[in-house]
Every structure is written in structure tokens, then in C-alpha cells.
Design an enzyme around this catalytic site. Structure first.
Site, short mmCIF file in Angstrom:
data_model
loop_
_atom_site.label_atom_id
_atom_site.label_comp_id
_atom_site.label_asym_id
_atom_site.label_seq_id
_atom_site.Cartn_x
_atom_site.Cartn_y
_atom_site.Cartn_z
N GLU A 184 0.83 -1.09 -0.07
CA GLU A 184 -0.12 -0.10 -0.10
C GLU A 184 0.86 1.25 -0.12
O GLU A 184 0.79 2.24 0.68
CB GLU A 184 -0.88 0.03 1.10
CG GLU A 184 -1.64 -1.49 1.30
CD GLU A 184 -2.59 -1.59 2.47
OE1 GLU A 184 -2.36 -0.63 3.53
OE2 GLU A 184 -3.44 -2.44 2.50
N CYS A 214 -10.76 0.55 8.04
CA CYS A 214 -9.92 1.69 8.38
C CYS A 214 -10.59 2.95 7.80
O CYS A 214 -10.74 3.74 8.36
CB CYS A 214 -8.41 1.42 8.14
SG CYS A 214 -7.96 1.42 6.55
#
Lengths: 662, 662
Positions: free
Chosen positions: A328, A424
């Protein structure tokens, strides 16, 4: 504790229909929905955010985890190591929503949650349900992955939010006790852990807590965690080796990529955006904040270098960051593939906050430009217009076939799922959207900056006397912003109004008098005296074709459209399949429309062309080149944030630009 | 056993300097080098073929594994489950090299190796060093990953090669014993395993063994393995569940992707190229071969559908296949990204063999076209011109920065490493290159096909009487192929000469008489009578700009150059950095040159242009579009197979095509 609290949130009320809609969705859809998720109520379908069988998606279990930690229930921990933060972000979202409007249900829910947190917290202040339930012997001993400090960071932010909304310091006390525990375990002293968490967050939360309370110890602890990071790049591995030595082995020692954690060298030596994108911007925000308050030029300078590297070389036009799903992470300068990127919603929120933090240190509209770019594009694209579906990844080009059949793109969802195993992003949106007041204005010692054109009112104080700055705007044919300042103090107040880079021919009228719009670092200043002042800023809003730096290989020969703060995209719904065969050739015209789903938007119509996929190709894959057959085609673009709300299909931000062939 | 051997390899000798060089490299570099690797001798640096810490790269240990299995040494197995196949491929390469020229050292080495295999083989014929050493209780019980039949497939191919080269059936006896063991364990009968291996290979090897020996049981066993594949898609998982039930658990049961294994449905129902690319083409080759010999139209028809799907929709212009590293797999129609693909060398070899197999069933030059495309491009690009370095992945676009800093491209090596942890590709090249005679001509009952223009001689037989077909060619300014046939039999022999799709204005002269070059499925036929016949085929070889089907998104607006069988590419060494900023605008001219490293090649010079990366961009990432500044630039292209031999740098096959801007 109340006595030492120095500064409540500057009171900004939002009156902007565009943003009120989002705030309403947060309140009416997201907060109740997430409350049910956290309590494992209802029929929630949880989707894995990428193709990985190890991602827990069965349930949330967050409240259960806290109940088990509190001894109120028996059972095992379920979910990610950072599962606790889902609850903290929910509290912050609920608190930020309470700040807008009182709500008894919400207050009761938060208070009930605080009861649970108090019960779950250990006597010494420790709080992390996974380690409390499953591995108390490993508390603070696997920091590369434990997220223990990360979660406490979110607890601190939730506590700040709840205090600012209600004046209650109950949650601040829980946070303070957790910080005491952390202070007792971390630092340079004998027997202390001289290291920090694998995921930055507590650093920025401590800066915010310092700003709220003025207590130096919070700022010092934040600065310590920044300083120790990367000081010993083998810290994380050494912790695990030490565990093995003393009989606390938990599986084999993994190879730890310290660049991923931004822990390969001291943060003040980091001058580019590397590793996990969210971690990087969270860290850099703390560097800017701690540097500002400590007047530490090394921290500020490193933070600025990181920011410049992002916005000059590693940021998508939507404000999205993170070029790869693997880690990521950022990759390298100008590497911005449109169909592989990560562009996590959380990372865009982090860039928004990081830029906002730098703006406090240095008045420069470039920071506000990037805040605006992220907020109006990659942040809000993370949420469907129904408030019930969310993107983790915000791509610039989507082909549903690719998402389904090419595993390199399995992380690129062609529609927003309702919830993720790793939850998240949606709660991050929920806590951010009700708080956009904090980006709209920046209050400094000697000036107020108006950063974003959002209908709103700032209630400030000068010499102990109240003042109000009210702004209203329109982004229709002509852009206009009306600002009214009411103040009583006799001292002058410098109001800096940002002239956005995209505004053409700005004209500023103050109390009926046209004044020169000279800018200083992108802001034009008006000296406000007491009484009422009426200001009008007018400008035209062109529909621009933007191009990317030539070294951005993915965008060669292409343009992206932008009007005002909004980046645009094409969707299959308006333009048919095979968007890659289209090209933009001629004029672009804005069109104002009201759509059942999209609401009141400005879409862009443009002259274009399309390559004909002739039948003669049939089963041929390669042939000697022939002149392409091209026919004219009207193209329609909608604001990027609104894509994927009407139907499943292709989407594309960058489009080939051709001089007309027809 | 010798008595039943029906057919030795048609004796084709190669006299082509281009290919002799490769054969020499195999003999002088690859075979001795791999011998040392297999014996863990010398300083071999073994590179992981992609970014994966679980790949064994410390050593080969192959001979050690066999010695341990034979009881000659003590120790553990090391390496992949399919590590044995490295040795079998080495034997096949050595045998195929022996077939070209006798060599005492090689013969001794092979004989010594056979001694070891005989010693290692269990009494019942079982042979798989991992299971013999580490988990005898799991023999044939974890077929999804065990590669036990796969390895025996390679043993069979090695045995065929050694018999064809020397007449010795020693290794055939080892293989036959292994097949007996497999026959005893697999099949429809009571107590037998009704399933097959996760990695196809034995199916095609058994067809080849049938062709050599005429023994029906080999063909039947091949057909059985084809038929049982996908019959029960849960077969692999059921095996593991059964193991768990009877106390043979080996770790958790993984989620098995049956598409990866082409085991999600019966092979005769498979009509597109899905899953792991090498497995697919190995399977399809066996389907074509078994279908041909069994006259099973269902198998042939499915094989043809798979082949058509590959060459019409899922094949790179280089003949490379496999669009993604994840699963080393096919993705979907027209999805051919140039910088992410896998294009494994083994898969190109597999496509070559699969096409060759179909050509035996159906005379159609399209099969030979694809054989040629794969062989001259993606197969030989797998090997450096020094014979010492190898590609696993054969990309169509390389930027060394991307390979280093973008983990999505970590499998794309910018230079050929010397050896891989998973050493499948180099030995696969080593066994294929000495055997290209098998692709050059196809002998059928009533005709001989000349497929590839490779200087060579075929020694055949008709009515028990010998005949010789000799071909010599040149690919210089004009292409010419001279064919001499000497025969004694009075019966006519139909010689089909392939007219390649890229040849223009072909003229055929037979014994001094120009004859019409009518083609039948891409071959032009000459009826040869006894005595000596002289044939000359002349044609022009254009330097073509090829374009891809419009649905190949990655190639929109681009062309690739091809001259004769060779696809071309641009390298940084000849064209500077930032190849993506160049475009082709004008004429292409071939240039004949001799380069120290590249040897005698035809490069292509072309008129082009380049976008100027003006200084004015400086730190801007996005700006309102300006007309690009473009300057003319001479471009140079070299044959694709030869890229990456001179220096580290960018490479690109597809280039933007523009009408000249300057």
C-alpha cells in the site's frame, strides 16, 4: 484536568449544502451502521479489501473484544491487531457529529462506550484488547505489527473530539492514563523500550493533545517517538530476537521491510515519500506539528521535503497517493499507473491533514490547494452518495473485467462494497467529514486564512472580543465568494483569502470598492477594522485540460479535465464501453444538471472522437497497420468523486488528447 | 524392449549458423554449467525469479536428493517439490545434444546419472525424491502440488531423447518402471486414485512415448489423465481431506484454485486459455496429440479452441503468453499489458510444442506461423547471447527503475540473471534448442511439410528408400530459400513449402521453371518425382508496422515492428532514456550490421520524433495543457530476442505511431 485545557476547537459552523449532505449521511447512515457493525448486529456483508484469504471478514467483534478484555465476557479476540481503532474512530466520528448538533442517543452511546473502555483498561493504563486477551506477555514486545500505540493515538483523537463536542473529559482521562502507561514503558531510560510503533499515529495525536491542553509532556513524547524512529533500523527485529531468547517466540521472525515502516533511517533524514502511504503522511503530519510547536527546523524541513516530493512527483491528480497495492505504498518519482494504484481513502485523508498542518507553520496557498484537491476528489470518492458503500482504493481507471479477471487488479473494486474486513477507511471518512471546518479556516496569531470556499461561519476571538467571519459562495457560471466579517475589537485583523490556482480573472471588492488582488503566497489580504465588512471575490472558473509531467508514462498524450476543485472522469454509463478508444478533440462546455442520484452537479460535455472497432478485425490479433477509422463522438464527464454511483462499468480520468482527425 | 521401438526421430541435421550458435552455447555453456549446478559445484549465484522469500535459492541439491533417496547419503531433501525435473531436463538437453554429435564425456555423465536414478528408484518403480526422503506416507496423496507425475513426464521425455540419440533403452526402462508404478496406483478401478497431477506434463510425455514405441497402454494412460482432469473439480481438496481423516495431515488445507490447474471442468469442455500458462499449453499439447492418435474429435476440437483463443486474443506479439505474475497465468481476452505480463520462457516453449502438435493433425500454416513467432522471439529471448544468463519473464517493456522500485514489477528483470531458484526455464531451453529439427519439417503419411526456413537437411524414407530434403536460405535484402530434394523411390512425394504470412511477392521456381505459388492452407505444394529436384522460393521481406486489435488497451495508437520472423524493440542503448516519449513517424529501413555482441543482425532505422521534457516543467506535476514541443529523432530497433545483452536500460516493443508533427 479541565482547568489546564487551553484551547477548544475554533467554532466553525458549516452551511454548505454540498458538505451538509455528507455530514448528514455520516450522522444518519454511517454512525448508526458502524455502531451495529461494532456490535455484530444486523446483516452486514463484509468484503475483503483485496484478494487475500487471511483477511478477517466474518464479523467485527470489536465490542466483544473490549468486553472480554474487561472480564465481562469470556472468549477469544477476533480481528486485526488494530481492531480497537475501529471503535475509537467511531467515537471520534460520533463526537465530531455531536459538535455540530446535540444528540442524546449519540451521547448515551458514547458514554456507554466509555464505561466499557474504563472497564477494559488495565490498572496501569494499558489498553489493547488483542494483547490483553491473547498475549499479555507480549505487550509492547512486537511493535512492528502490534499497533498498540497506533490505537492509543486514535483513542486520544477520539477523546479530543469528545471533549471539544461536549466539554466532558471522561475519555481524556482514559487516554491520559494510557499515555501514562506508555510513558512508563518507553524512552531513553534504563529498562525502557527505546523504540516506537510500526504504524505512526500516536505522534500526531499527541501534538493535537498538546494543542488542546498545553501540556508539554505530550509534545515531548510525540517528539521522542519521532526522534527514535529509524534511529536503530533493526529495532523491530531486535525486539523479536529478544523475545525468542527469553522464551516469548510467536512464530518465525519475518523479514521486516523498514522502508515500509519509514524506520530505515531517522525521520529528519527522510526527504522523499517512501513506504506505506498512510503511515508516511501520518508521520509527516506529526513532524510538521511537533516541529512547529518545538520550533524544530529539522523536523519542519524534512516534513516539507516529503510534502514537496509527494505533490511534485508522487501524487495522482485526484490527490490520491500510493502507487502500488503491494505494501500500500509509494514507489518512485513519476510512477503513477492509473489502473494499478492504491490511492487509499485513508491516505488522501492523511494528505489533507498533513497539508493542513504545514499551513499552520507556513502561509502558502499550495498547502490549501492540495487540501482542496484531496478533499474534493480522492477523499469523498471513498464514499458512495448513499453513505452506505465505500472505496478503500480510489482508482483513476477501472475496467470491471480487469478487476474480476486480472489478479493484479483484484484490489481495484468497480463498485463500492458496504464494509471491509479492514475497516479503516469508512470510519476515517466518518470522523473527517463532520470536521471539515478545521480545513476551511486557519487561525494564526496575527491573521485568519480563508482556505476553502465552503459556506460557513467562523466564530473567533480577538482581545477577548468575539468576531465572526461568514462566507457564502457559488461555483456556477462565474465563481463568487461573499464574505462578511463582524467584529468589535478595535485592533486590525488580517484576513487572508486564498485565490485558488484554478480561478481566472479574480476581482476583489471590499465594501463596494474594487481593490487590487495582489497575492502573497497565494492569499490576498484584507485588513479588517471593527464593525461590519462586506467582501466579494469574483472569478471565472474555466474547464481546464490538464496534462501531467512528461515523465508520468501512464499519462503521455492524455489530459484530465478539471473545473474548480473538481477533477472529472468519464463513465461507461454516459459514454459507452471501451473508453480507451475515445479521445478528446474539441471544446469543453460545462452543463448544470440535477440528477436523481448525482444531485446538483456540473458535468462537462466535450467534442471527441472514437476509434471504430471494425468487424474486419474479426479474429485477427495483430496486422499490418492501417489508418484508423475514426468518428466524432460527444463525450460527457462527471466529477470524479461521484463515479460508480449509478451503474457498474468502465471509468477513466485520463483521456487521449488528439487534434481532431475528423 | 528395443524390438518394439517403432520410430526414431526423423533425422534432421541443422546447418544454420544462427541456430548452430545456440546449439553450441547449449553444449559448451549450459550443459556443463547446469551439470555443476545440479552437483552443487562452483560459485553459482542463484536468483529468485520474483520477490518471494519462500523461494529456495541457496543451492540446487538435485544430485544430493537422488543420492539420499538411493540410500547413498544421509540428509534431507532440499528445493522444490519438482526439483527432480531439473535433472531430467538436463538429461534430455544432453541427449538432444548427443544426437547432434557424439560426445564421450556427455555419454559418461548421462550413464552415471542413470546409475543413480536406478539406485534411487523404489522397487515398485516409484521415483520422487521429496516423498521418498521426507514423506513416503504421502506418496500420490497431495497431487495438487506434488508434481510426482509431472516429474515422471520429464523422465519419460529424457528417456526418449537418450534412446533417439544413442539407441540405449536404459533410461526408458527406468521410465517404464515408473509408469508401471503409476498404472498400479491410478485409474478407475477399486482402490485406485481416480485423479491426476496438479501440473500437466506426463500426458504429453506419454503421447511421445506411444509415438516412439507404438505401445497402446501409454496412449491410453495419457488419455485417462486427460479425461479424469476436472471430472471432479474437488478431487485435489478431497485428497487432502482424506489425508486429514486418516492422520496424514500436512499443514492446513489450502484453498485450491482449480482454474489455475485447469481442473475446474473436463478438458474437453475447456474452450479458452485460463489458469497457469505453462500447465495449459502442456495439457493442450497432450490433448492434440492424444486426440490425433485416438481419433478423438472432442479432444482435438477442444485443443483447437484453446489454441484459437490464445492466438486470437491472449498472446503477445512476441509469442509470449501469461498476462500476470499472479498464478503465472492467463487473464482475459485482449488483456495484454506490456510491463506486467509474465511471458515465461517455458510457456513460449509450450506454445511452440502445442502448435507443432496441432500441425501434425491439421496442415495449416497458421500453426507454423505461431511456432515461428514463439521460437524467434519469446523463446530465444529467454537466453543471453553468451549462453550463461536467462530470463524467466520476457517483458515487452522494461524500465529498470520500475523493476527495482515498483513491487508490482519485481518479477520483470531488466537483465538476465545467471540461474534461478526455480530452474525450469534454462533447462527447458537447453533441451529445446538442440531439437529444433523437430519443428523445421513435419513428416506425414503422404507429405512432408517444410515449416521453418532453417538451413537443414531432412533424411526420410519412402517405400524403404531414402530421400533427402536440403534447404538453405537467406533473409537479406530479398528472402530466398533453396531446396534440393534427392530421392530414389519412384512414388511421388508431396512437399509442402510454407509461404510465411510476412513474405511478399513470393515466386517459386522448380527446376528452372517458374510455377504458380498457389497455397493450400498456407503451404504451396511441389510434387517430387525421383532424382534430384531444385526449388527456389524468392520473396521480399518488408519491415512492417504491426498494430494490435483495438481492444488491446495497452497497444492503442502504437505499432510494433516486425521483419521476417523477428519482432523488434528499442533499447535505451541506441535511443536514450525515456523511450515512452518517442514516436514513430516515418520510413523504416533495414540495416545489416555486425556487432561484437549481437553478431550479424538486421537492425531497423526509422524516422521518429521525441517530446521534449522542457526545463520549464521543473517541479510542476500537473498543468494546463500546452502544445507539446516535439523534435525529430532517428530511432533504431534491434530484434527483440537480442535485447538486454549490451547494457542495463529501458526497452520497449510497442511505440506510439504518429503522423509526423515536425
Amino acid at each position: 484536568m479541565n482547568k489546564t485545557l487551553l484551547q477548544q476547537n475554533p467554532q466553525v459552523t458549516i452551511a454548505d449544502s454540498f458538505w451538509l449532505k455528507y455530514m448528514q449521511l455520516v450522522k444518519e447512515e454511517m454512525i448508526p451502521f458502524q455502531w451495529d457493525v461494532l456490535h455484530d448486529k444486523g446483516d452486514v456483508i463484509i468484503e475483503s479489501e483485496r484478494d487475500d484469504a487471511t483477511i478477517p471478514t466474518e464479523k467485527s467483534h470489536v465490542i466483544e473484544n473490549f468486553k472480554i478484555a474487561a472480564g465481562l465476557k469470556e472468549g477469544n479476540h477476533y480481528g486485526w491487531l488494530f481492531q480497537d481503532s475501529d471503535l475509537y474512530k467511531w467515537i471520534e466520528a460520533a463526537a465530531n457529529t455531536l459538535a455540530l448538533e446535540k444528540d442524546e442517543t449519540l451521547t448515551t452511546q458514547i458514554e456507554e462506550t466509555i464505561d466499557l473502555l474504563e472497564a477494559a483498561q488495565d490498572d496501569d493504563g494499558y489498553l489493547s484488547t488483542y494483547y490483553q486477551i491473547e498475549a499479555p506477555q507480549l505487550k509492547f514486545r512486537r511493535l512492528f505489527e502490534s499497533h498498540e500505540l497506533y490505537c492509543i493515538g486514535h483513542l486520544i483523537e477520539a477523546a479530543i473530539g469528545y471533549f471539544q463536542a461536549t466539554g466532558s473529559d471522561r475519555l481524556l482521562q482514559v487516554a491520559d492514563k494510557a499515555i501514562d502507561c506508555i510513558e512508563a514503558h518507553f524512552g531513553k531510560g534504563e529498562g525502557k523500550i527505546d523504540g516506537t510503533d510500526g504504524h505512526q499515529e500516536i505522534e500526531l495525536a499527541l501534538v493535537r493533545l498538546y494543542e488542546l491542553t498545553g501540556k508539554q509532556k505530550y509534545l515531548d513524547l510525540s517528539a521522542y517517538f519521532l526522534e527514535v524512529r529509524g534511529e536503530d533500523p533493526s529495532f523491530f527485529t531486535k525486539q523479536l530476537e529478544e523475545n525468542d531468547r527469553i522464551g516469548l517466540k510467536q512464530g518465525p521472525i519475518p523479514v521486516i521491510n523498514t522502508v515500509y515502516h519509514q524506520a530505515d533511517k531517522p525521520v529528519i533524514e527522510q526527504d522523499s515519500a517512501r513506504g506505506h502511504a498512510v503511515r508516511l503522511v501520518y508521520m509527516a503530519q506529526a513532524m510538521a506539528g511537533a516541529g512547529h510547536h518545538k520550533q524544530d527546523e529539522r523536523l519542519i524541513s524534512a516534513a516539507k521535503k516529503i510534502w514537496e516530493n509527494i505533490v511534485q512527483k508522487r501524487m495522482y491528480i485526484t490527490g490520491g497517493i500510493g502507487s502500488t497495492v503491494r505494501g500500500e505504498a509509494f514507489t518512485y518519482d513519476y510512477d503513477l499507473p492509473n489502473d494499478l494504484m492504491y490511492c487509499e481513502t485513508c491516505a488522501a485523508i492523511g494528505l489533507l491533514n498533513f497539508s493542513n498542518e504545514l499551513l499552520k507553520t507556513e502561509t502558502d496557498s499550495r498547502y490549501a490547494d492540495i487540501m482542496e484537491r484531496a478533499l474534493y476528489n480522492s477523499v469523498i470518492s471513498g464514499m458512495a452518495l448513499d453513505g452506505k458503500h465505500f472505496f478503500y482504493v480510489n482508482p483513476l481507471e477501472v475496467d470491471p473485467q480487469a478487476s474480476t479477471f486480472n489478479p493484479d487488479k483484484s484490489h481495484v473494486k468497480a463498485t463500492r462494497p458496504s464494509w471491509f474486513g479492514c475497516a479503516c477507511c469508512p470510519p476515517n471518512l466518518a470522523r473527517t467529514l463532520p470536521a471539515i471546518g478545521r480545513y476551511t479556516f486557519t487561525q494564526k496569531a496575527d491573521e485568519v486564512l480563508l482556505n476553502l470556499f465552503i459556506d460557513s461561519e467562523l466564530h473567533g476571538e480577538q482581545d477577548g472580543k468575539a468576531y465572526t467571519i461568514r462566507q457564502r459562495h457559488t461555483f456556477s457560471e462565474t465563481g463568487r465568494t461573499f464574505i462578511t466579517v463582524e467584529k468589535t475589537s478595535a485592533e486590525r485583523l488580517r484576513l487572508g483569502i486564498r485565490i485558488p490556482y484554478w480561478a481566472e480573472h479574480p476581482v476583489l471588492v471590499v465594501d463596494g470598492q474594487e481593490v487590487l488582488t495582489e497575492t502573497d503566497n497565494g492569499y490576498t489580504y484584507v485588513a479588517i477594522i471593527s464593525g461590519s465588512t462586506e467582501i466579494e471575490l469574483a472569478y471565472t472558473i474555466p474547464s481546464n485540460e490538464l496534462e501531467a509531467h512528461p515523465l508520468v508514462k501512464a499519462d503521455k498524450g492524455k489530459v484530465a479535465l478539471q473545473r474548480g476543485p473538481f477533477v472529472y472522469c468519464m463513465e461507461e454509463q454516459d459514454n459507452g464501453k471501451q473508453l480507451h478508444l475515445t479521445a478528446l478533440t474539441g471544446a469543453i462546455r460545462p452543463r448544470f444538471l440535477t440528477d436523481d442520484i448525482l444531485g446538483d452537479i456540473v458535468c462537462l460535455d466535450a467534442e471527441g472522437e472514437v476509434r471504430v472497432t471494425e468487424d474486419e478485425w474479426q479474429d485477427t490479433l495483430y496486422r499490418v497497420r492501417q489508418k484508423p477509422q475514426i468518428i466524432p463522438k460527444k463525450l460527457t464527464f462527471i466529477p470524479y468523486y461521484s463515479w460508480g454511483n449509478r451503474s457498474l462499468g468502465e471509468m477513466q480520468v485520463w483521456i487521449d488528447k488528439e487534434e481532431s482527425h475528423v
